[in-house]
Design a protein around this motif. Structure first.
Motif, PDB file in Angstrom:
ATOM      1  N   ALA A   1       3.045  15.405 -12.516  1.00 41.42           N
ATOM      2  CA  ALA A   1       2.054  15.869 -13.494  1.00 41.42           C
ATOM      3  C   ALA A   1       1.570  17.271 -13.138  1.00 41.42           C
ATOM      4  CB  ALA A   1       0.885  14.903 -13.554  1.00 41.42           C
ATOM      5  N   ALA A   2       1.382  17.546 -11.850  1.00 41.65           N
ATOM      6  CA  ALA A   2       0.924  18.869 -11.420  1.00 41.65           C
ATOM      7  C   ALA A   2       1.989  19.929 -11.711  1.00 41.65           C
ATOM      8  CB  ALA A   2       0.584  18.863  -9.940  1.00 41.65           C
ATOM      9  N   ASN A   3       3.249  19.572 -11.548  1.00 43.17           N
ATOM     10  CA  ASN A   3       4.337  20.513 -11.819  1.00 43.17           C
ATOM     11  C   ASN A   3       4.494  20.799 -13.305  1.00 43.17           C
ATOM     12  OD1 ASN A   3       4.903  20.749  -9.118  1.00 43.17           O
ATOM     13  ND2 ASN A   3       6.540  19.230  -9.150  1.00 43.17           N
ATOM     14  N   ARG A   4       4.045  19.885 -14.137  1.00 53.09           N
ATOM     15  CA  ARG A   4       4.174  20.065 -15.590  1.00 53.09           C
ATOM     16  C   ARG A   4       2.940  20.700 -16.203  1.00 53.09           C
ATOM     17  NH1 ARG A   4       7.227  15.193 -18.566  1.00 53.09           N
ATOM     18  NH2 ARG A   4       9.259  15.750 -17.784  1.00 53.09           N
ATOM     19  N   SER A   5       1.890  20.888 -15.424  1.00 46.58           N
ATOM     20  CA  SER A   5       0.659  21.444 -15.984  1.00 46.58           C
ATOM     21  C   SER A   5       0.909  22.858 -16.491  1.00 46.58           C
ATOM     22  CB  SER A   5      -0.457  21.429 -14.938  1.00 46.58           C
ATOM     23  OG  SER A   5      -0.183  22.374 -13.927  1.00 46.58           O
ATOM     24  N   PRO A   6       0.139  23.285 -17.513  1.00 45.77           N
ATOM     25  CA  PRO A   6       0.368  24.616 -18.092  1.00 45.77           C
ATOM     26  C   PRO A   6       0.226  25.739 -17.069  1.00 45.77           C
ATOM     27  CG  PRO A   6      -1.149  23.342 -19.459  1.00 45.77           C
ATOM     28  CD  PRO A   6      -0.884  22.552 -18.213  1.00 45.77           C
TER      29      PRO A   6
ATOM     30  N   VAL B   1       0.830  -1.205   0.000  1.00 43.08           N
ATOM     31  CA  VAL B   1       0.000   0.000   0.000  1.00 43.08           C
ATOM     32  C   VAL B   1       0.864   1.255   0.000  1.00 43.08           C
ATOM     33  CG1 VAL B   1      -1.651   1.334   1.383  1.00 43.08           C
ATOM     34  CG2 VAL B   1      -1.995  -1.123   1.056  1.00 43.08           C
ATOM     35  N   VAL B   2       1.856   1.301   0.863  1.00 41.18           N
ATOM     36  CA  VAL B   2       2.718   2.481   0.966  1.00 41.18           C
ATOM     37  C   VAL B   2       3.478   2.716  -0.334  1.00 41.18           C
ATOM     38  CG1 VAL B   2       4.788   3.381   2.117  1.00 41.18           C
ATOM     39  CG2 VAL B   2       2.915   2.441   3.466  1.00 41.18           C
ATOM     40  N   ARG B   3       4.018   1.665  -0.919  1.00 39.58           N
ATOM     41  CA  ARG B   3       4.800   1.826  -2.158  1.00 39.58           C
ATOM     42  C   ARG B   3       3.925   2.236  -3.338  1.00 39.58           C
ATOM     43  NH1 ARG B   3      10.152  -0.625  -2.568  1.00 39.58           N
ATOM     44  NH2 ARG B   3       9.612  -0.509  -4.767  1.00 39.58           N
ATOM     45  N   VAL B   4       2.742   1.636  -3.465  1.00 35.46           N
ATOM     46  CA  VAL B   4       1.855   1.992  -4.581  1.00 35.46           C
ATOM     47  C   VAL B   4       1.338   3.416  -4.414  1.00 35.46           C
ATOM     48  CG1 VAL B   4      -0.364   1.459  -5.679  1.00 35.46           C
ATOM     49  CG2 VAL B   4       1.248  -0.378  -5.171  1.00 35.46           C
ATOM     50  N   ARG B   5       0.931   3.774  -3.197  1.00 39.51           N
ATOM     51  CA  ARG B   5       0.483   5.158  -2.956  1.00 39.51           C
ATOM     52  C   ARG B   5       1.602   6.152  -3.190  1.00 39.51           C
ATOM     53  NH1 ARG B   5      -3.352   4.951   2.397  1.00 39.51           N
ATOM     54  NH2 ARG B   5      -5.162   4.046   1.352  1.00 39.51           N
ATOM     55  N   GLY B   6       2.808   5.806  -2.758  1.00 43.64           N
ATOM     56  CA  GLY B   6       3.955   6.688  -2.974  1.00 43.64           C
ATOM     57  C   GLY B   6       4.221   6.909  -4.454  1.00 43.64           C
ATOM     58  N   ALA B   7       4.115   5.840  -5.238  1.00 37.09           N
ATOM     59  CA  ALA B   7       4.317   5.969  -6.680  1.00 37.09           C
ATOM     60  C   ALA B   7       3.228   6.849  -7.293  1.00 37.09           C
ATOM     61  CB  ALA B   7       4.316   4.588  -7.340  1.00 37.09           C
ATOM     62  N   HIS B   8       1.995   6.664  -6.871  1.00 34.20           N
ATOM     63  CA  HIS B   8       0.899   7.503  -7.378  1.00 34.20           C
ATOM     64  C   HIS B   8       1.118   8.963  -7.001  1.00 34.20           C
ATOM     65  CE1 HIS B   8      -2.475   4.613  -8.593  1.00 34.20           C
ATOM     66  NE2 HIS B   8      -1.356   3.922  -8.549  1.00 34.20           N
TER      67      HIS B   8
END
Length: 169
Positions: A157-162, A143-150
């Protein structure tokens, strides 16, 4: 030396449980787009509920429940496109394969945990408690690893948004 071998078997067996659990989560998460059709069809088809009164006669309730499940499954399969059905089959195959690997590893881990408990002559409660703690640790790792990856991907993605980027003047 016997203790080192027992602990090595214990740790190795639990790593064999944690690995397939994590790999299953990663692979099934990657197939999220293939589940879309099944989700859509499941919402469209109603699931008839079995009256709780039938459970007063458990054998009858079981037979009725199985019939309803077969009917719902057939309705789902009939409503899926061939591509969606292929995705469903692939998804269930991957899930079943990893579940079998993790189950086999869990049985090895039970044996290895018992060996450690027997080596130190721990009571059965400690053995069972250790099983529960280790299984919870394996699940928590996934759970921790999958959530961390997400979270990492969402942040990227948020940092790359226009709206996040600014043009130099």
């Amino acid at each position: 030396m016997h203790a080192v071998i027992a602990w090595s078997g214990f740790l190795g067996a639990w790593l064999l449980v944690a690995g397939p659990l994590f790999q299953a989560a990663v692979e099934l998460d990657a197939q999220e787009d293939r589940r879309g059709g099944l989700t859509r069809v499941a919402r469209q088809t109603g699931r008839p509920r079995l009256s709780p009164w039938w459970w007063l006669l458990p054998p009858v309730a079981y037979v009725l429940q199985r019939r309803r499940q077969r009917q719902v499954r057939q309705q789902l399969f009939d409503a899926l496109t061939p591509e969606e059905l292929e995705g469903f089959v692939e998804f269930t195959s991957v899930a079943t394969g990893w579940a079998l690997v993790a189950a086999g590893a869990f049985f090895i881990a039970v044996k290895e945990t018992y060996e450690v408990a027997e080596l130190y002559e721990w009571p059965i409660g400690v053995f069972v408690g250790l099983l529960v703690v280790m299984l919870a640790a394996c699940a928590a790792n996934t759970v921790v690893r999958v959530r961390g990856a997400h979270d990492l991907l969402e942040t990227k993605a948020a940092n790359r948004s226009p709206s996040a980027t600014t043009e130099p003047s």
